[in-house]
Design a protein around this motif. Structure first.
Motif, PDB file in Angstrom:
ATOM      1  N   TRP A   1     -14.886 -13.093  19.562  1.00 22.90           N
ATOM      2  CA  TRP A   1     -15.456 -13.799  20.706  1.00 22.90           C
ATOM      3  C   TRP A   1     -16.929 -14.101  20.441  1.00 22.90           C
ATOM      4  N   ASN A   2     -17.475 -15.052  21.221  1.00 18.28           N
ATOM      5  CA  ASN A   2     -18.873 -15.445  21.079  1.00 18.28           C
ATOM      6  C   ASN A   2     -19.741 -14.697  22.085  1.00 18.28           C
ATOM      7  N   ARG A   3     -21.038 -14.949  22.017  1.00 22.24           N
ATOM      8  CA  ARG A   3     -21.975 -14.446  23.039  1.00 22.24           C
ATOM      9  C   ARG A   3     -22.778 -15.646  23.527  1.00 22.24           C
ATOM     10  N   PRO A   4     -22.315 -16.310  24.585  1.00 16.29           N
ATOM     11  CA  PRO A   4     -22.944 -17.558  25.015  1.00 16.29           C
ATOM     12  C   PRO A   4     -24.378 -17.354  25.502  1.00 16.29           C
ATOM     13  N   LYS A   5     -25.244 -18.294  25.158  1.00 16.60           N
ATOM     14  CA  LYS A   5     -26.642 -18.252  25.604  1.00 16.60           C
ATOM     15  C   LYS A   5     -26.794 -18.828  27.009  1.00 16.60           C
ATOM     16  N   GLY A   6     -25.754 -19.476  27.500  1.00 18.38           N
ATOM     17  CA  GLY A   6     -25.813 -20.064  28.835  1.00 18.38           C
ATOM     18  C   GLY A   6     -24.423 -20.498  29.263  1.00 18.38           C
ATOM     19  N   GLY A   7     -24.339 -21.102  30.438  1.00 23.10           N
ATOM     20  CA  GLY A   7     -23.057 -21.609  30.921  1.00 23.10           C
ATOM     21  C   GLY A   7     -22.196 -20.552  31.580  1.00 23.10           C
ATOM     22  N   TYR A   8     -20.874 -20.750  31.487  1.00 22.20           N
ATOM     23  CA  TYR A   8     -19.918 -19.946  32.238  1.00 22.20           C
ATOM     24  C   TYR A   8     -18.952 -19.129  31.384  1.00 22.20           C
ATOM     25  N   TYR A   9     -18.835 -19.414  30.069  1.00 22.74           N
ATOM     26  CA  TYR A   9     -17.609 -19.021  29.386  1.00 22.74           C
ATOM     27  C   TYR A   9     -17.796 -18.232  28.092  1.00 22.74           C
ATOM     28  N   PHE A  10     -16.832 -17.318  27.869  1.00 24.33           N
ATOM     29  CA  PHE A  10     -16.573 -16.749  26.551  1.00 24.33           C
ATOM     30  C   PHE A  10     -15.402 -17.513  25.944  1.00 24.33           C
ATOM     31  N   TRP A  11     -15.481 -17.750  24.638  1.00 25.55           N
ATOM     32  CA  TRP A  11     -14.413 -18.435  23.900  1.00 25.55           C
ATOM     33  C   TRP A  11     -13.910 -17.456  22.856  1.00 25.55           C
ATOM     34  N   CYS A  12     -12.647 -17.093  22.949  1.00 23.11           N
ATOM     35  CA  CYS A  12     -12.108 -16.006  22.136  1.00 23.11           C
ATOM     36  C   CYS A  12     -10.979 -16.510  21.234  1.00 23.11           C
ATOM     37  N   ARG A  13     -11.000 -16.052  19.978  1.00 23.38           N
ATOM     38  CA  ARG A  13      -9.886 -16.328  19.078  1.00 23.38           C
ATOM     39  C   ARG A  13      -9.000 -15.086  19.018  1.00 23.38           C
ATOM     40  N   LEU A  14      -7.720 -15.294  19.305  1.00 22.03           N
ATOM     41  CA  LEU A  14      -6.789 -14.175  19.399  1.00 22.03           C
ATOM     42  C   LEU A  14      -6.405 -13.642  18.027  1.00 22.03           C
ATOM     43  N   PRO A  15      -5.939 -12.404  17.985  1.00 24.59           N
ATOM     44  CA  PRO A  15      -5.432 -11.867  16.714  1.00 24.59           C
ATOM     45  C   PRO A  15      -4.276 -12.712  16.194  1.00 24.59           C
ATOM     46  N   ASP A  16      -4.095 -12.729  14.893  1.00 24.57           N
ATOM     47  CA  ASP A  16      -3.027 -13.514  14.273  1.00 24.57           C
ATOM     48  C   ASP A  16      -1.674 -13.174  14.899  1.00 24.57           C
ATOM     49  N   GLY A  17      -0.899 -14.215  15.170  1.00 24.65           N
ATOM     50  CA  GLY A  17       0.446 -14.021  15.690  1.00 24.65           C
ATOM     51  C   GLY A  17       0.538 -13.904  17.193  1.00 24.65           C
ATOM     52  N   ILE A  18      -0.613 -13.900  17.889  1.00 25.24           N
ATOM     53  CA  ILE A  18      -0.602 -13.814  19.352  1.00 25.24           C
ATOM     54  C   ILE A  18      -0.790 -15.214  19.921  1.00 25.24           C
ATOM     55  N   SER A  19       0.142 -15.654  20.737  1.00 27.85           N
ATOM     56  CA  SER A  19       0.077 -16.963  21.388  1.00 27.85           C
ATOM     57  C   SER A  19      -0.609 -16.833  22.740  1.00 27.85           C
ATOM     58  N   SER A  20      -1.522 -17.751  23.025  1.00 30.53           N
ATOM     59  CA  SER A  20      -2.219 -17.697  24.317  1.00 30.53           C
ATOM     60  C   SER A  20      -1.255 -17.938  25.468  1.00 30.53           C
ATOM     61  N   LEU A  21      -0.215 -18.748  25.250  1.00 34.58           N
ATOM     62  CA  LEU A  21       0.749 -19.001  26.315  1.00 34.58           C
ATOM     63  C   LEU A  21       1.603 -17.765  26.594  1.00 34.58           C
ATOM     64  N   LYS A  22       2.002 -17.058  25.519  1.00 31.15           N
ATOM     65  CA  LYS A  22       2.726 -15.802  25.717  1.00 31.15           C
ATOM     66  C   LYS A  22       1.821 -14.764  26.394  1.00 31.15           C
ATOM     67  N   LEU A  23       0.555 -14.761  25.977  1.00 30.18           N
ATOM     68  CA  LEU A  23      -0.387 -13.815  26.571  1.00 30.18           C
ATOM     69  C   LEU A  23      -0.601 -14.116  28.050  1.00 30.18           C
ATOM     70  N   LEU A  24      -0.619 -15.399  28.418  1.00 32.71           N
ATOM     71  CA  LEU A  24      -0.797 -15.779  29.816  1.00 32.71           C
ATOM     72  C   LEU A  24       0.317 -15.194  30.677  1.00 32.71           C
ATOM     73  N   ALA A  25       1.547 -15.291  30.180  1.00 37.78           N
ATOM     74  CA  ALA A  25       2.679 -14.725  30.913  1.00 37.78           C
ATOM     75  C   ALA A  25       2.573 -13.209  30.997  1.00 37.78           C
ATOM     76  N   LYS A  26       2.187 -12.577  29.880  1.00 39.02           N
ATOM     77  CA  LYS A  26       2.047 -11.117  29.874  1.00 39.02           C
ATOM     78  C   LYS A  26       0.902 -10.671  30.785  1.00 39.02           C
ATOM     79  N   ALA A  27      -0.212 -11.420  30.756  1.00 44.76           N
ATOM     80  CA  ALA A  27      -1.367 -11.061  31.576  1.00 44.76           C
ATOM     81  C   ALA A  27      -1.043 -11.149  33.062  1.00 44.76           C
ATOM     82  N   ALA A  28      -0.122 -12.033  33.426  1.00 40.88           N
ATOM     83  CA  ALA A  28       0.281 -12.146  34.835  1.00 40.88           C
ATOM     84  C   ALA A  28       0.870 -10.836  35.333  1.00 40.88           C
ATOM     85  N   ASP A  29       1.555 -10.110  34.442  1.00 41.27           N
ATOM     86  CA  ASP A  29       2.109  -8.809  34.823  1.00 41.27           C
ATOM     87  C   ASP A  29       0.998  -7.793  35.097  1.00 41.27           C
TER      88      ASP A  29
END
Length: 504
Positions: free
Chosen positions: A410-438
């Protein structure tokens, strides 16, 4: 039932689902009474948002091809089946024949879902790009609204020029001067949020088939706006110094685009800040190749360390840069007020188009913001907000360092609203979204920010909206969801159910 999703297709995903299911029903491959997968299950198997499947099913229901029965779920209907539609002659309109081709280009389901999630009390939301409700200047705004009511100030409740109150435009000139740009009121137009400026740019500058260059990744509603206008969107990669101008120059020679859209300061979603030399070169290239630049500066006031770099507009002496900013990110999002700075010929054209859409931006919001700036409250408020958001950013950064899987970047933004993160290999953000809902936590998956359909290995986290006390807990939940997915990785085949074979 077989459904495949072509990520490279220009057709929206829900349209692809509709066409394939419709074809299977009309060909007799799916017989009356066949039970379709539940929306949530089909969405999981296709790796898409549930609302996308819901929209597809709604369209098929409107066409009379499928229907819902208690205890049976969603089933294929017989052409003679009138049980669900009442008696024979009573039918809904054929929606697919009513709506225009323009409407078929819309794909705004993700924004709707994120706003809905943000309103739920049981979910810690890192998804929406909304300012903290806790940090708004409610007392100052309350005083201003009292001025309107007690003094019977009818001016703030009447029509304004399409370009906005001249007094507010003069005040905005002062704001721009503090940012290093000298401009006149006739070079400014007040907008109903900077999003309206993107829409106007697409309407005025883009013809179907034109090419628009965007950063990769970038603000995904902008991609949707340009594509809805019929543009071909091409992405230029960014790094921690902003847009790769070398790649841009090659694209300018090869494709001759009509517009370049960029967020040079605290970019959404990456948080990157375009370095000064790239800013200068970008403006020179725009002049050389006769292409307009749309500079989106929603977060420039939210700087937590260091000094701000010059705006592209301040480096432009010829009129190639159209500058957008907003009060929604640093005061209240509900004010829906932004502004544009551009050559007066651009302002005239954009004002003509805006007049057809909403006549003018909210008079009351304009009056409130004007008084808020004039009485000196904005500057004090920004100092307060930047201090609070810096604290929020640091809490999220430390929580990621404490709980994240070892391969999360992940980054350390100097301003704004957001962190931008690269997931570990093999992890899909869409699958993670469903899992995070739990785990009752939400974020935005990376793929919508890419014009190419890539980005499933990235996520965007907002640190300004969730209550301060919930930030660490939310990151803890999210990282637990990641670790659970890592543990499950390779143990199941997501796409083996129902013979659905998406193209990825």
């Amino acid at each position: 039932m077989k459904v495949t999703i072509n990520r490279d297709s220009d057709a929206p995903v829900y349209v692809q689902i509709i066409e394939q299911v419709r074809r299977q029903i009309l060909s007799g491959e799916l017989l009356p009474g066949f039970r379709l997968p539940a929306e949530r299950k089909l969405a999981e198997n296709l790796g898409v948002n549930r609302t996308t499947v819901l929209n597809a099913y709604s369209e098929l229901k409107a066409e009379g091809l499928i229907g819902s029965r208690v205890g049976a779920g969603t089933i294929v209907l017989s052409y003679l089946d009138e049980e669900l539609s009442g008696c024979g002659s009573s039918r809904e309109p054929q929606w697919n024949q009513i709506f225009s081709q323009y409407s078929n280009r819309f794909d705004s389901c993700l924004v709707q879902d994120l706003l809905m999630l943000a309103s739920r009390n049981d979910v810690i939301s890192f998804a929406t790009g909304i300012a903290s409700p806790e940090s708004g200047p409610i007392e100052a705004l309350e005083g201003i609204e009292n001025e309107v009511v007690n003094n019977r100030n009818f001016r703030s409740l009447l029509h304004t020029p399409t370009e906005g109150f001249i007094s507010l435009r003069k005040v905005v000139c002062g704001l721009m001067q503090k940012r290093g740009l000298y401009c006149r009121p006739d070079e400014i137009m007040i907008l109903s949020g900077s999003q309206q400026g993107i829409d106007l740019a697409a309407r005025i500058l883009i013809d179907p088939g034109d090419i628009v260059v965007v950063e990769e990744p970038t603000y995904f509603p902008a991609i949707q706006v340009f594509r809805t206008a019929g543009a071909r969107v091409i992405g230029v990669p960014i790094d921690d110094k902003g847009m790769n101008v070398d790649v841009l120059e090659q694209l300018l020679h090869r494709y001759r685009p009509k517009l370049i859209y960029t967020i040079p300061t605290f970019q959404n979603p990456s948080g990157a800040e375009m370095e000064l030399e790239r800013r200068k070169r970008l403006v020179r290239l725009a002049s050389k190749h006769n292409v307009m630049i749309l500079e989106d500066d929603a977060y420039g006031d939210l700087c937590y360390e260091g000094n701000l770099l010059p705006m592209l507009k301040s480096l432009d002496n010829e009129g190639y840069v159209i500058y957008l900013s907003t009060f929604s990110k640093n005061i209240y999002s509900g004010l829906r007020l932004g502004w544009m700075v551009a050559h007066k010929k651009i302002i005239r054209e954009f004002a003509s188009a805006k007049q057809l859409i909403d006549l003018h931006s909210s008079s009351l919001s304009q009056y409130i913001v004007e008084r808020f700036i004039e009485n000196g409250s904005l500057e004090a408020h920004l100092n307060k907000v930047c201090s609070e958001y810096r604290t929020r950013r640091d809490i999220m950064y430390k929580a990621l360092a404490k709980y994240a899987p070892k391969d999360l970047i992940w980054n350390r933004p100097k301003g704004g609203y957001y962190f931008w993160c690269r997931l570990p290999d093999g992890i899909s953000s869409l699958k993670l979204l469903a899992k995070a809902a739990d785990y009752k936590v939400s974020f935005v998956p990376g793929s919508p920010f890419f014009s190419s359909g890539q980005g499933d290995n990235f996520i965007r986290l907002n640190f300004t909206y969730a209550p301060l006390k919930d930030i660490e807990e939310g990151i803890k939940r999210l990282c637990a969801a990641m670790k659970e997915l890592e543990a499950e990785k390779g143990n199941d085949d997501l796409y083996s159910i129902l013979e659905i074979n998406p193209i990825v």
